[in-house]
Motif scaffolding. Structure first.
Motif, PDB file in Angstrom:
ATOM      1  N   ILE A   1       0.813  -1.207   0.000  1.00  0.00           N
ATOM      2  CA  ILE A   1       0.000   0.000   0.000  1.00  0.00           C
ATOM      3  C   ILE A   1       0.852   1.266   0.000  1.00  0.00           C
ATOM      4  O   ILE A   1       0.373   2.337  -0.336  1.00  0.00           O
ATOM      5  N   GLU A   2       2.090   1.115   0.390  1.00  0.00           N
ATOM      6  CA  GLU A   2       2.960   2.282   0.357  1.00  0.00           C
ATOM      7  C   GLU A   2       4.401   1.818   0.208  1.00  0.00           C
ATOM      8  O   GLU A   2       4.803   0.815   0.798  1.00  0.00           O
ATOM      9  N   GLU A   3       5.184   2.560  -0.572  1.00  0.00           N
ATOM     10  CA  GLU A   3       6.554   2.148  -0.808  1.00  0.00           C
ATOM     11  C   GLU A   3       7.434   3.370  -0.984  1.00  0.00           C
ATOM     12  O   GLU A   3       6.977   4.398  -1.508  1.00  0.00           O
ATOM     13  N   GLY A   4       8.665   3.279  -0.554  1.00  0.00           N
ATOM     14  CA  GLY A   4       9.579   4.404  -0.742  1.00  0.00           C
ATOM     15  C   GLY A   4      10.781   4.301   0.159  1.00  0.00           C
ATOM     16  O   GLY A   4      10.931   3.305   0.877  1.00  0.00           O
ATOM     17  N   PRO A   5      11.670   5.291   0.129  1.00  0.00           N
ATOM     18  CA  PRO A   5      12.830   5.292   1.016  1.00  0.00           C
ATOM     19  C   PRO A   5      12.364   5.206   2.470  1.00  0.00           C
ATOM     20  O   PRO A   5      11.391   5.874   2.843  1.00  0.00           O
TER      21      PRO A   5
ATOM     22  N   VAL B   1       9.234   7.347   4.217  1.00  0.00           N
ATOM     23  CA  VAL B   1       7.945   6.687   4.461  1.00  0.00           C
ATOM     24  C   VAL B   1       7.608   6.699   5.940  1.00  0.00           C
ATOM     25  O   VAL B   1       6.476   6.962   6.329  1.00  0.00           O
ATOM     26  N   LEU B   2       8.592   6.427   6.781  1.00  0.00           N
ATOM     27  CA  LEU B   2       8.285   6.292   8.192  1.00  0.00           C
ATOM     28  C   LEU B   2       8.301   7.621   8.951  1.00  0.00           C
ATOM     29  O   LEU B   2       7.759   7.728  10.043  1.00  0.00           O
ATOM     30  N   SER B   3       8.904   8.661   8.368  1.00  0.00           N
ATOM     31  CA  SER B   3       8.810   9.959   9.051  1.00  0.00           C
ATOM     32  C   SER B   3       7.603  10.745   8.549  1.00  0.00           C
ATOM     33  O   SER B   3       7.035  11.575   9.253  1.00  0.00           O
ATOM     34  N   ASN B   4       7.194  10.466   7.304  1.00  0.00           N
ATOM     35  CA  ASN B   4       6.045  11.174   6.757  1.00  0.00           C
ATOM     36  C   ASN B   4       5.158  10.210   5.986  1.00  0.00           C
ATOM     37  O   ASN B   4       5.159  10.187   4.760  1.00  0.00           O
TER      38      ASN B   4
ATOM     39  N   GLN C   1       0.253   5.347   8.731  1.00  0.00           N
ATOM     40  CA  GLN C   1       0.110   6.298   9.839  1.00  0.00           C
ATOM     41  C   GLN C   1      -0.370   5.585  11.095  1.00  0.00           C
ATOM     42  O   GLN C   1       0.175   5.779  12.187  1.00  0.00           O
ATOM     43  N   GLY C   2      -1.372   4.737  10.916  1.00  0.00           N
ATOM     44  CA  GLY C   2      -1.903   3.983  12.047  1.00  0.00           C
ATOM     45  C   GLY C   2      -0.860   3.048  12.642  1.00  0.00           C
ATOM     46  O   GLY C   2      -0.719   2.926  13.859  1.00  0.00           O
ATOM     47  N   LEU C   3      -0.075   2.408  11.781  1.00  0.00           N
ATOM     48  CA  LEU C   3       0.968   1.471  12.213  1.00  0.00           C
ATOM     49  C   LEU C   3       2.006   2.194  13.060  1.00  0.00           C
ATOM     50  O   LEU C   3       2.434   1.696  14.106  1.00  0.00           O
ATOM     51  N   LEU C   4       2.386   3.397  12.624  1.00  0.00           N
ATOM     52  CA  LEU C   4       3.374   4.177  13.374  1.00  0.00           C
ATOM     53  C   LEU C   4       2.774   4.678  14.679  1.00  0.00           C
ATOM     54  O   LEU C   4       3.462   4.713  15.702  1.00  0.00           O
ATOM     55  N   GLY C   5       1.487   5.035  14.636  1.00  0.00           N
ATOM     56  CA  GLY C   5       0.824   5.500  15.853  1.00  0.00           C
ATOM     57  C   GLY C   5       0.732   4.405  16.898  1.00  0.00           C
ATOM     58  O   GLY C   5       0.619   4.659  18.092  1.00  0.00           O
TER      59      GLY C   5
ATOM     60  N   GLN D   1       2.437   7.689  -7.806  1.00  0.00           N
ATOM     61  CA  GLN D   1       3.882   7.733  -7.656  1.00  0.00           C
ATOM     62  C   GLN D   1       4.380   9.169  -7.599  1.00  0.00           C
ATOM     63  O   GLN D   1       3.949  10.004  -8.384  1.00  0.00           O
ATOM     64  N   ALA D   2       5.277   9.466  -6.667  1.00  0.00           N
ATOM     65  CA  ALA D   2       5.915  10.780  -6.608  1.00  0.00           C
ATOM     66  C   ALA D   2       7.187  10.686  -5.793  1.00  0.00           C
ATOM     67  O   ALA D   2       7.212   9.986  -4.782  1.00  0.00           O
ATOM     68  N   ASP D   3       8.228  11.369  -6.188  1.00  0.00           N
ATOM     69  CA  ASP D   3       9.500  11.440  -5.461  1.00  0.00           C
ATOM     70  C   ASP D   3      10.001  10.058  -5.047  1.00  0.00           C
ATOM     71  O   ASP D   3      10.270   9.815  -3.870  1.00  0.00           O
ATOM     72  N   SER D   4      10.079   9.119  -5.966  1.00  0.00           N
ATOM     73  CA  SER D   4      10.521   7.743  -5.703  1.00  0.00           C
ATOM     74  C   SER D   4       9.669   7.057  -4.628  1.00  0.00           C
ATOM     75  O   SER D   4      10.067   6.083  -4.035  1.00  0.00           O
ATOM     76  N   ARG D   5       8.506   7.599  -4.366  1.00  0.00           N
ATOM     77  CA  ARG D   5       7.576   6.940  -3.451  1.00  0.00           C
ATOM     78  C   ARG D   5       6.316   6.546  -4.211  1.00  0.00           C
ATOM     79  O   ARG D   5       6.009   7.094  -5.254  1.00  0.00           O
ATOM     80  N   ALA D   6       5.608   5.595  -3.660  1.00  0.00           N
ATOM     81  CA  ALA D   6       4.345   5.192  -4.260  1.00  0.00           C
ATOM     82  C   ALA D   6       3.355   4.927  -3.153  1.00  0.00           C
ATOM     83  O   ALA D   6       3.729   4.460  -2.081  1.00  0.00           O
ATOM     84  N   VAL D   7       2.086   5.217  -3.392  1.00  0.00           N
ATOM     85  CA  VAL D   7       1.080   4.994  -2.369  1.00  0.00           C
ATOM     86  C   VAL D   7      -0.219   4.616  -3.058  1.00  0.00           C
ATOM     87  O   VAL D   7      -0.516   5.066  -4.164  1.00  0.00           O
ATOM     88  N   ARG D   8      -0.982   3.728  -2.415  1.00  0.00           N
ATOM     89  CA  ARG D   8      -2.272   3.339  -2.988  1.00  0.00           C
ATOM     90  C   ARG D   8      -3.384   3.805  -2.061  1.00  0.00           C
ATOM     91  O   ARG D   8      -3.862   3.053  -1.226  1.00  0.00           O
TER      92      ARG D   8
END
Lengths: 301, 325
Positions: B236-240, B244-247, B254-258, B310-317
């Protein structure tokens, strides 16, 4: 960072101490545990003695087992020269019991051994490949379970005709299904363990996995089971000979001796009982040894 | 696909033929891995992380599994490989470290024998040479008195040491790619960090690529360059990893980090749980699989998902993340 990875001096000490205590092989451990069990050792000694006496019977026996004198028929136990008495044809009981061990032990061990080889292979193939191969092999063996073992042995023996080889064949056929069933169930449980997948992940093919990893783990439990069958097999073999389907007279064999001495039971009950006693002691020893082996191999991992 | 990608997975679908109908364990997963790179597959239990990993070696039983899509490993199409080529590849090009080191070793053989078996299989070494290599590997993963440990049985080792031995086995044939399936989950916290750092160091030394499956956000930050967050069988989300984990963009991330303790969080802040539980995978889900648990849910979310944004070498669904960025 390196300080985290490399063990501290305290850790090193603990690890060295741990290392000193280990590195005894599995079978060495099993052996040590088996030797510490007095019952197993006792049984093993008795069985070893029986085998040695049977093998060297021609040298050890005081008389020819098939030569007797009608004058000395059914002498009681303790008779001068015949310490275990004589049988209904005046043959020395001690010599006959010693010689009889050859046939009886062979008929107890050989069928189980052959059935162990065949049954394990069948169970391994059935358990590993599953699906229709499993159904084919296991449903075929299931047919044999429809009959009691004794009846099956008698039926096959009867169909093949009396004789030593035919008795061996019929007993082997009787023992293949139960061994195959045990091997199959152990294989099925081993097949799904992580290390089989790990072996596959490091490039092992089906053949290597079966030969090395599955067989290595299946052999132990099946072997224990097979040793417990030896006593059953001895009793069945004696039964076949008793019914005249095994060894023919005058060959000495404990089951056959039991049969021929049956009519003398009112005259010399103790002599009639002797071959039965031998069968009893031998099968008891095999059973106890098999129990001891099982607990010795049951090492907590 | 570009040649510098060691692993290239496109639209991977893995379906298990269960007794009560199919289970869609992995749906439409695409990712790649460059030489020397570490990717962390992050997600909770049952989200398809391990299934994806095992597909990369085709370890699933063939008659119970349907694998669709494209998997290229080192330029070779994995799904069309013959069994012989497949087992030559396993352990040589791609190697795997399992979660439970106790279960992944065969209890009736010594650790050394199991490493030797693999080395002889792939490198064509004699037994003596393979033994030398096995010893060298045990020393390399810093098992003390390695020579004695070579003849030890798995049950004679501690958990941490077994996992080191497992790593030695996986790396014995110098693979290009290492798949690590939660290699530290079964270990004590203190041993965990040792094994992690060891893995990272060996990766650098041998120049391997690594895919690291974990449910531990902290572990992902520690080892990975990039991360792919999985939920209900899809990425569902991919990137550096740092971005990914700071933003995080996806509500699930977001929920996983919370819900986890992680560096940089406010100490006074209470941990929050994601309400509900993951969906059953017995149905083919075309809409957003996270929608039932998502606080941003709108009617749009229940329509079939568009392709990843896709944006800035990140991807999100997530269609909301798409609108936000």
């Amino acid at each position: 960072m390196t300080s985290i990875i490399s063990p501290t001096s305290k850790e090193k000490f603990a690890l060295a101490a741990e290392t000193a205590a280990v590195s005894r092989g599995y079978w060495t451990t099993v052996w040590t545990r088996l030797v510490r069990d007095p019952v197993s050792v006792g049984c093993a000694v008795v069985l070893l003695l029986m085998v040695l006496i049977a093998v060297f019977a021609p040298l050890l026996a005081p008389y020819d087992p098939s030569q007797g004198t009608m004058l000395k028929r059914l002498s009681p136990i303790g008779t001068e020269g015949h310490w275990l008495g004589t049988d209904e044809l005046g043959r020395d009981m001690l010599s006959r019991l010693m010689h009889g061990g050859q046939m009886s032990l062979m008929m107890g061990l050989l069928p189980v051994f052959i059935a162990f080889a065949i049954g394990t292979s069948l169970g391994l193939i059935a358990g590993f490949f599953g699906g229709w191969i499993n159904s084919l092999i296991m449903r075929t063996t299931d047919v044999f379970f429809a009959f009691p073992a004794v009846l099956l042995a008698i039926a096959i023996s009867g169909a093949l005709g009396a004789g030593f080889v035919n008795a061996i064949i019929s007993l082997t056929l009787v023992f293949i299904p139960p061994i195959a069933r045990v091997a199959e169930s152990v294989t099925t449980s081993v097949r799904n363990l992580d290390f089989v997948e790990a072996a596959r992940a490091s490039g092992a093919g089906n053949f290597t996995i079966i030969r090395v990893h599955v067989l290595g783990n299946v052999l132990g439990p099946v072997f224990i089971y097979a040793t417990s069958l030896v006593s059953v097999c001895m009793i069945l073999a004696a039964g076949l000979s008793f019914l005249g389907l095994g060894v023919r007279p005058p060959t000495p064999e404990w089951g056959l001796m039991l049969n021929t001495l049956r009519q003398s039971i009112y005259i010399q009950p103790w002599i009639s009982v002797l071959p039965g006693l031998m069968i009893f002691i031998t099968s008891l020893c095999f059973n106890l040894l098999s129990d001891g082996l099982r607990s010795a191999m049951d090492i907590k991992r | 696909m570009s040649a510098d990608k060691l692993i290239d997975v496109r639209n991977l679908n893995v379906t298990f033929k269960g007794e009560e109908g199919p289970v869609y364990a992995v749906s439409d997963v695409s990712f790649d891995l460059a030489a020397g790179e570490t990717l962390a597959l992050l997600g909770e239990s049952g989200c398809g992380k391990s299934v994806t990993m095992k597909s990369l070696m085709r370890l699933h039983p063939a008659h119970k599994t349907r694998i669709e899509g494209q998997i290229n490993i080192d330029g070779v199409d994995l799904l069309s490989m013959r069994p012989a080529a497949l087992s030559a590849m396993r352990g040589k090009t791609v190697s795997m470290v399992f979660q439970e080191p106790m279960l992944a070793f065969d209890p009736v053989y010594t650790v050394g024998d199991q490493i030797i078996e693999s080395v002889m299989r792939h490198e064509g070494f004699s037994r003596a040479d393979a033994r030398k290599r096995a010893l060298e590997m045990l020393e390399r993963v810093r098992i003390p008195s390695a020579a004695k440990r070579l003849d030890a049985y798995p049950h004679e080792m501690s958990g941490g040491m077994r996992q080191r031995a497992m790593i030695a086995l996986a790396l014995a044939c110098k693979p290009k790619i290492l798949l690590a399936d939660e290699p530290t989950t079964a270990l004590d916290a203190t041993v965990q960090i040792q094994v992690l750092l060891l893995l990272k160091e060996l990766q650098r030394e041998l120049g391997m690529s690594m895919i690291f499956v974990t449910h531990d956000v902290g572990v992902a930050i520690e080892v990975a360059d990039r991360t792919a967050v999985m939920y209900a069988g899809r990425i569902i989300e991919e990137g550096p990893v740092d971005d990914v984990l700071s933003n995080p963009w996806h509500p699930y991330t977001q929920g996983l980090l919370g819900a986890t303790v992680h560096p940089g969080m406010d100490r006074k802040e209470a941990l929050s749980a994601i309400p509900g539980s993951p969906p059953q995978l017995t149905r083919q889900i075309t809409e957003c699989a996270f929608a039932p648990r998502c606080s941003y849910r709108t009617d749009e979310c229940l329509k079939p998902m568009p392709a990843a944004y896709q944006a800035d070498s990140r991807a999100v669904r997530c269609i909301h993340a798409l609108a936000e960025v």
